[in-house]
Design an enzyme around this catalytic site. Structure first.
Site, PDB file in Angstrom:
ATOM      1  N   GLU A 217      -0.671  -1.873   5.226  1.00  0.00           N
ATOM      2  CA  GLU A 217       0.189  -1.782   6.420  1.00  0.00           C
ATOM      3  C   GLU A 217       0.073  -0.420   7.094  1.00  0.00           C
ATOM      4  O   GLU A 217       0.211  -0.318   8.312  1.00  0.00           O
ATOM      5  CB  GLU A 217       1.650  -2.041   6.023  1.00  0.00           C
ATOM      6  CG  GLU A 217       2.613  -2.132   7.187  1.00  0.00           C
ATOM      7  CD  GLU A 217       3.108  -0.781   7.701  1.00  0.00           C
ATOM      8  OE1 GLU A 217       3.326  -0.652   8.928  1.00  0.00           O
ATOM      9  OE2 GLU A 217       3.253   0.147   6.887  1.00  0.00           O
TER      10      GLU A 217
ATOM     11  N   ASP B 260       0.824  -1.206   0.000  1.00  0.00           N
ATOM     12  CA  ASP B 260       0.000   0.000   0.000  1.00  0.00           C
ATOM     13  C   ASP B 260       0.859   1.257   0.000  1.00  0.00           C
ATOM     14  O   ASP B 260       2.040   1.233   0.341  1.00  0.00           O
ATOM     15  CB  ASP B 260      -0.946   0.009   1.199  1.00  0.00           C
ATOM     16  CG  ASP B 260      -0.227  -0.144   2.538  1.00  0.00           C
ATOM     17  OD1 ASP B 260       0.802  -0.840   2.584  1.00  0.00           O
ATOM     18  OD2 ASP B 260      -0.682   0.442   3.537  1.00  0.00           O
TER      19      ASP B 260
END
Length: 396
Positions: free
Chosen positions: A141, A83
């Site tokens: 995350e 991400d």
């Protein structure tokens, strides 16, 4: 030629494509829990390969790729996150983000690129090693509750014997790897506090119940949680990061909102911090005749690198010094947080820090900065280092 030598040769042959993958991902970043296209790119990468791919694992777009070796043995997990962050990119690179306001400013594009490349090489050599490798391509995350906790809770990693991951940092030299044994990265909790009072005219403050004054008192008092309640040997931080009380010159607002974060390297301290903050709120309510609403959320746990595995990782990687590494050192615990902690709560393993200082940059921009850059030579170092670790541990 040993299997490790063959692996390293394959990785060297694939290095340019690995860099191209990283740049493609960098140009097309997606925020946490919104990584649909990134996840599809990862799944498509494995489409024609002899592996089991499970998509949509956990609370988002998590992907688990299972590689079976030639015979029974350990099952080891290797994790990379994918991400990006809500940052407007200012880095001067040709492959700048095409998604305005979203940027890979923490290196997750590089993490994904090296794990895809390492995974492909391990698949090509799977007749030459024993056991099972599970590649953990993890979403989200950066934003709690994160992706790791839900992936662990799904049960898909229950058979892991060990788990490893690497993180790129441009703040120290390319070719250097840092290993921290024990508590390696801080646990994290966030809080929101609303203080409701009674507003009024600034000329007659006695007719109000001043929420702004109560909030100011909280900002000062909360710092005593660390300075007067905790051992000076502990590593703990309590920070108020926002204080919102908009209004005019002559209006005392009836409500203020505050928010902040706490970090701790001793997991047992997280409960105490909350208890003290709640007690302070009760005292403020009594002292200022206001109402406090505290929303305190436990976030990522402390990253605990299991000492036995950390020692083995250090020993293995030291064998690469003079080859693909320049130095392996004992690192110091950091106050940043990482949801890799959830894997280590369940499974022994180690989270490894890898230097990626850009060439000629004496004072590089850190992770999460809009001018964040890395030395892409670190990608091959990551792939070789994690490959070295996993092949060695499968044989142990």
């Amino acid at each position: 030629m040993s299997v490790k030598e063959k692996l390293f040769q394959l990785l060297e042959d694939k290095e340019q494509r690995m860099i191209e993958i990283r740049r493609h991902l960098h140009e097309n970043p997606e925020l946490s829990f919104e990584e649909k296209n990134t996840a599809q790119f990862i799944a498509d990468f494995y489409q024609d390969k002899d592996v089991k791919v499970t998509t949509n694992v956990g609370n988002g777009y998590g992907i688990i790729v299972e590689i079976k070796g030639n015979g029974e043995g350990k099952t080891i997990g290797l994790r990379a996150d994918f991400d990006a962050l809500p940052i407007v990119e200012e880095a001067d690179v040709e492959f700048k983000s095409k998604n305005e306001g979203v940027m890979h400013a923490c290196g997750h594009d590089g993490h994904t690129a090296y794990l895809l490349t390492l995974g492909e090489a391990l698949i090509e050599l799977k007749d030459e090693w024993r056991g099972t490798i599970k590649l953990i391509h993890q979403h989200a995350e950066e934003v709690p509750p994160g992706g790791a906790k839900s992936i662990v809770e799904s049960g898909i990693l229950d058979d892991l014997d060990e788990v490893y991951g690497m993180h790129i940092f441009p703040t120290f030299d390319t070719g250097v790897i840092k290993i921290v044994s024990g508590n390696a990265m801080a646990g994290r909790s966030n809080f929101d506090l609303t203080i409701q009072g009674k507003g009024g005219h600034g000329a007659v403050p006695n007719k109000t119940r001043d929420a702004l004054m109560a909030g100011s008192y909280f900002v000062t008092q909360v710092q005593t949680i660390v300075s007067r309640n905790m051992s000076p040997m502990d590593s703990t931080v309590v920070s108020v990061t926002a204080f919102d009380a908009p209004g005019g010159y002559n209006v005392i607002q009836d409500k203020v909102t505050l928010r902040g974060t706490t970090r701790y390297l001793e997991e047992e301290n997280k409960e105490f911090i909350r208890e003290r903050m709640e007690a302070m709120c009760r005292g403020i309510e009594e002292s200022f005749d206001v109402t406090c609403t505290l929303d305190y959320v436990y976030d990522y746990p402390v990253v605990y690198n299991h000492p036995e595995e950390a020692a083995e990782v250090k020993r293995i990687l030291e064998g690469g010094v003079g080859n693909y590494l320049t130095e392996v050192v004992d690192g110091a615990p950091g106050s940043g947080s990482e949801d890799f902690s959830y894997y280590l709560l369940k499974t022994p393993g180690t989270f490894i820090n890898v230097g990626a200082r850009p060439v000629g940059m004496e004072d590089p921009y850190p992770n999460h900065h809009p001018k964040f850059e890395i030395n892409e030579d670190a990608l091959l170092i990551c792939a070789k280092g994690l490959g070295d670790v996993v092949l060695s541990r499968l044989e142990a």
